[in-house]
Motif scaffolding. Sequence first.
Motif, PDB file in Angstrom:
ATOM      1  N   GLU A 476       0.788  -1.284  -0.148  1.00 50.93           N
ATOM      2  CA  GLU A 476       0.108  -0.134   0.117  1.00 50.93           C
ATOM      3  C   GLU A 476       0.966   1.409   0.002  1.00 50.93           C
ATOM      4  OE1 GLU A 476      -3.505   2.258   2.630  1.00 50.93           O
ATOM      5  OE2 GLU A 476      -2.785   0.175   3.046  1.00 50.93           O
ATOM      6  N   GLN A 477       1.781   1.136   0.789  1.00 51.06           N
ATOM      7  CA  GLN A 477       2.843   2.354   0.868  1.00 51.06           C
ATOM      8  C   GLN A 477       3.416   2.627  -0.434  1.00 51.06           C
ATOM      9  OE1 GLN A 477       6.006   2.152   3.631  1.00 51.06           O
ATOM     10  NE2 GLN A 477       6.492   4.351   3.636  1.00 51.06           N
ATOM     11  N   PHE A 478       3.931   1.449  -0.871  1.00 54.38           N
ATOM     12  CA  PHE A 478       4.714   1.581  -2.397  1.00 54.38           C
ATOM     13  C   PHE A 478       3.861   2.049  -3.421  1.00 54.38           C
ATOM     14  CE2 PHE A 478       5.394  -0.709  -6.432  1.00 54.38           C
ATOM     15  CZ  PHE A 478       6.681  -0.151  -6.828  1.00 54.38           C
ATOM     16  N   THR A 479       2.544   1.852  -3.479  1.00 55.29           N
ATOM     17  CA  THR A 479       1.350   2.244  -4.427  1.00 55.29           C
ATOM     18  C   THR A 479       1.021   3.557  -4.173  1.00 55.29           C
ATOM     19  OG1 THR A 479      -0.429   1.234  -3.219  1.00 55.29           O
ATOM     20  CG2 THR A 479       0.463   0.014  -5.137  1.00 55.29           C
ATOM     21  N   ARG A 480       1.146   4.145  -2.843  1.00 51.38           N
ATOM     22  CA  ARG A 480       0.550   5.374  -2.653  1.00 51.38           C
ATOM     23  C   ARG A 480       1.884   6.428  -2.987  1.00 51.38           C
ATOM     24  NH1 ARG A 480      -4.007   6.275   0.028  1.00 51.38           N
ATOM     25  NH2 ARG A 480      -4.884   4.562   1.077  1.00 51.38           N
ATOM     26  N   LEU A 481       3.171   6.084  -2.809  1.00 52.53           N
ATOM     27  CA  LEU A 481       4.242   7.001  -3.213  1.00 52.53           C
ATOM     28  C   LEU A 481       4.275   7.068  -4.648  1.00 52.53           C
ATOM     29  CD1 LEU A 481       6.884   5.466  -0.689  1.00 52.53           C
ATOM     30  CD2 LEU A 481       5.764   7.570  -0.574  1.00 52.53           C
ATOM     31  N   LEU A 482       3.954   5.791  -5.514  1.00 48.72           N
ATOM     32  CA  LEU A 482       4.035   6.052  -6.871  1.00 48.72           C
ATOM     33  C   LEU A 482       2.836   6.826  -7.335  1.00 48.72           C
ATOM     34  CD1 LEU A 482       4.666   2.338  -7.968  1.00 48.72           C
ATOM     35  CD2 LEU A 482       6.299   4.514  -8.075  1.00 48.72           C
ATOM     36  N   GLU A 486       5.175  12.032  -2.109  1.00 51.56           N
ATOM     37  CA  GLU A 486       5.177  12.302  -0.736  1.00 51.56           C
ATOM     38  C   GLU A 486       5.091  13.689  -0.409  1.00 51.56           C
ATOM     39  OE1 GLU A 486       7.787  10.624   3.073  1.00 51.56           O
ATOM     40  OE2 GLU A 486       8.681  10.939   1.187  1.00 51.56           O
ATOM     41  N   ALA A 487       4.254  14.063   0.690  1.00 55.71           N
ATOM     42  CA  ALA A 487       4.181  15.593   1.164  1.00 55.71           C
ATOM     43  C   ALA A 487       5.572  16.189   1.641  1.00 55.71           C
ATOM     44  CB  ALA A 487       3.350  15.855   2.211  1.00 55.71           C
ATOM     45  N   VAL A 488       6.020  17.406   1.149  1.00 55.78           N
ATOM     46  CA  VAL A 488       7.276  18.003   1.333  1.00 55.78           C
ATOM     47  C   VAL A 488       6.999  18.568   2.698  1.00 55.78           C
ATOM     48  CG1 VAL A 488       9.081  19.442   0.695  1.00 55.78           C
ATOM     49  CG2 VAL A 488       7.795  17.939  -1.228  1.00 55.78           C
ATOM     50  N   PHE A 495       7.121  21.452   9.200  1.00 56.34           N
ATOM     51  CA  PHE A 495       5.551  21.557   8.774  1.00 56.34           C
ATOM     52  C   PHE A 495       5.851  21.295   7.245  1.00 56.34           C
ATOM     53  CE2 PHE A 495       5.684  24.607  12.288  1.00 56.34           C
ATOM     54  CZ  PHE A 495       4.583  23.886  13.076  1.00 56.34           C
ATOM     55  N   LEU A 496       4.369  21.043   6.793  1.00 60.60           N
ATOM     56  CA  LEU A 496       4.076  20.800   5.407  1.00 60.60           C
ATOM     57  C   LEU A 496       4.210  22.067   4.711  1.00 60.60           C
ATOM     58  CD1 LEU A 496       0.951  18.555   5.633  1.00 60.60           C
ATOM     59  CD2 LEU A 496       3.439  17.965   5.263  1.00 60.60           C
ATOM     60  N   VAL A 497       4.738  21.964   3.311  1.00 63.33           N
ATOM     61  CA  VAL A 497       5.222  22.909   2.586  1.00 63.33           C
ATOM     62  C   VAL A 497       3.850  23.338   1.701  1.00 63.33           C
ATOM     63  CG1 VAL A 497       6.584  23.953   0.544  1.00 63.33           C
ATOM     64  CG2 VAL A 497       7.776  22.419   2.503  1.00 63.33           C
ATOM     65  N   LYS A 498       3.428  24.544   1.582  1.00 70.47           N
ATOM     66  CA  LYS A 498       2.133  24.799   0.824  1.00 70.47           C
ATOM     67  C   LYS A 498       2.729  25.793  -0.562  1.00 70.47           C
ATOM     68  CE  LYS A 498      -0.493  23.355   4.030  1.00 70.47           C
ATOM     69  NZ  LYS A 498      -1.683  22.153   3.590  1.00 70.47           N
ATOM     70  N   ASP A 499       1.822  25.471  -1.629  1.00 65.64           N
ATOM     71  CA  ASP A 499       2.089  26.194  -2.646  1.00 65.64           C
ATOM     72  C   ASP A 499       1.524  27.629  -2.512  1.00 65.64           C
ATOM     73  OD1 ASP A 499      -0.574  25.601  -2.955  1.00 65.64           O
ATOM     74  OD2 ASP A 499      -0.227  24.442  -4.782  1.00 65.64           O
ATOM     75  N   VAL A 505       2.395  20.609  -1.063  1.00 65.11           N
ATOM     76  CA  VAL A 505       3.256  20.179  -2.117  1.00 65.11           C
ATOM     77  C   VAL A 505       3.684  18.755  -1.948  1.00 65.11           C
ATOM     78  CG1 VAL A 505       5.633  20.809  -3.440  1.00 65.11           C
ATOM     79  CG2 VAL A 505       4.082  22.553  -2.497  1.00 65.11           C
ATOM     80  N   TYR A 506       3.535  18.023  -2.980  1.00 63.06           N
ATOM     81  CA  TYR A 506       4.065  16.612  -2.867  1.00 63.06           C
ATOM     82  C   TYR A 506       5.129  16.338  -3.937  1.00 63.06           C
ATOM     83  CZ  TYR A 506      -0.121  14.947  -0.702  1.00 63.06           C
ATOM     84  OH  TYR A 506      -1.300  14.899   0.096  1.00 63.06           O
TER      85      TYR A 506
END
Length: 537
Positions: A476-482, A486-488, A495-499, A505-506
């Motif tokens: 599941e993790q492998f397919t989600r990464l593809l 991954e959130a930056v 903290f998560l980077v926003k655009d 941003v992924y």
Amino acid sequence: MKKTCLLAVFCLLGSNAWAQRQLAAPEVSPSIRVSTAVEAPKSNIDLLKQSLSSSTVSGVAAASAPAVPANSAPADKQSSSSSKPMPAGAAKSAASSSTTLDMPLEMGGTVQSVQTTVAPAAKKPGKTPAVSKSGKQPSAGGKTSTKPTELEKDIEKSNALLPASSQPKEGDAPAQTAEEAAADAELEYAVKMLEKSKEALQTAARKIPPSAAQNRPATVPAPNKKFNPNAYRPGVTWTLSKSTHFDIYTQKRSSGISSSNMSMTFESAYQTLRRFIPWMMSGRVRVFVYQDYQSYLRHEPNAKAWTRALAYPTRGEIVVYDEPGKTQELKEVFTHELTHIFTQQFFDSHKTGRIMTPTWLDEGLAVLMEDQAYNGSKGGPWNNDFKTLNFQRDPSTEVATFGSSSMFGSAKKLTAKRAGKPLYFTPFAEFMEEGSLSAAEGRDKTQDWYFQAYTMVRFLLNPAGGASPSNRMQFEQFTRLLSQGEAVRNPSTGFLVKDSRGKTVYQPYSVEKALGRAYRYSTIANFEDNFWRWAGK
């Protein structure tokens, strides 16, 4: 006295001329009538033209008229016909008769028309001439030839060997010629070969449908509008029914009966996928069911002769055809196509309309799910191939690379050696590239390609080979990464980077990077080494 002598001389000369004419005139039979209505021709050419224009024979009237023999007329009529000439009107009527033949005859310096009665043999329409039991026809003289030819002897011997019901009867149609018999034999052979190829196609071990990535429709239904099936599949009357997870459009049947509880078959396939890939499950799916195989090929533009179903991943549709008595086969192919729908919707979360799933992962997962739907935990034909085929790592590709066990001389041990002809796998880095399936199809290695994709996905999802996927969380993790990346995060704050629009941003992931993050395989070569260790157990 002189007058009396002259009169006697003239009478004597007249009587002599009359006697000579009577002696020169031939005896006319009762079937011949003489007419003086014909003018004397000036030449032989005129004589021939007059003969052709005055001669008429009608076969139809002759068949209905009774035959008149030459000696059948009474004696008094014979004398009257020979002593009295025929009038002109009677000559014309006799000439038009279907049983007379007009011919010019020169007698005494003048040409007269002679009509001969013709009595042809009576014939029945549609019948062949009478043939004796021995197969001999009458000869010209009316007698049957008693001496058979060599061909007739061979025919009689052949007929004698046949049973009584097959013996040739009188009036049977003639036998076929050699050309007709050869044409019939060639046609019969072609029909047999066609039936044999169709039977072999139906009894094949497995039928691999075309890649779902090839079915890319030009238009996709708008999600906010009412769906009209005739706008995308015209010429067919559709009936809508709904199950728990499917909108089923069934073609209105013109004849025969349909399979019962097809919706239960579809829901069973859904439950199979739910056991293995529940995170990929999405909304409702449209299913189109044609009434039979012929309608499927006639109305579906991308339908192939060997396919049982088709998937349109970007449109979220599956197309099948009804085949009563083959529910299990329907469940297998439906599970395969339903996997394509779910993987596409999972990988294309932004609804771009493009195929986002890697081909080897998409097809390998679909075949694995199809095999699980075959017979539960026991698996189907692909699982049987996995246990029996001698699939091996190609020795020519065992080149030392960083991170591979071949650097330490142990690559030859990383193989699943079994009895039988070896099936060499394509190197994984080359196999994962887009276009490897097309290359395999060009080499007529399509089934080998699908088998390799099946074993690779089986290793990632369930390396132990048990009933439940032991590595499901890693897969599941492998397919989600593809699919999502991954959130930056900001390394200093976490903290998560926003655009600029405020969205997260992924960071996109390649297959190699996703394998390293989910399975701790540093490279694809390292992943390949671990695969062969697992396959050799």
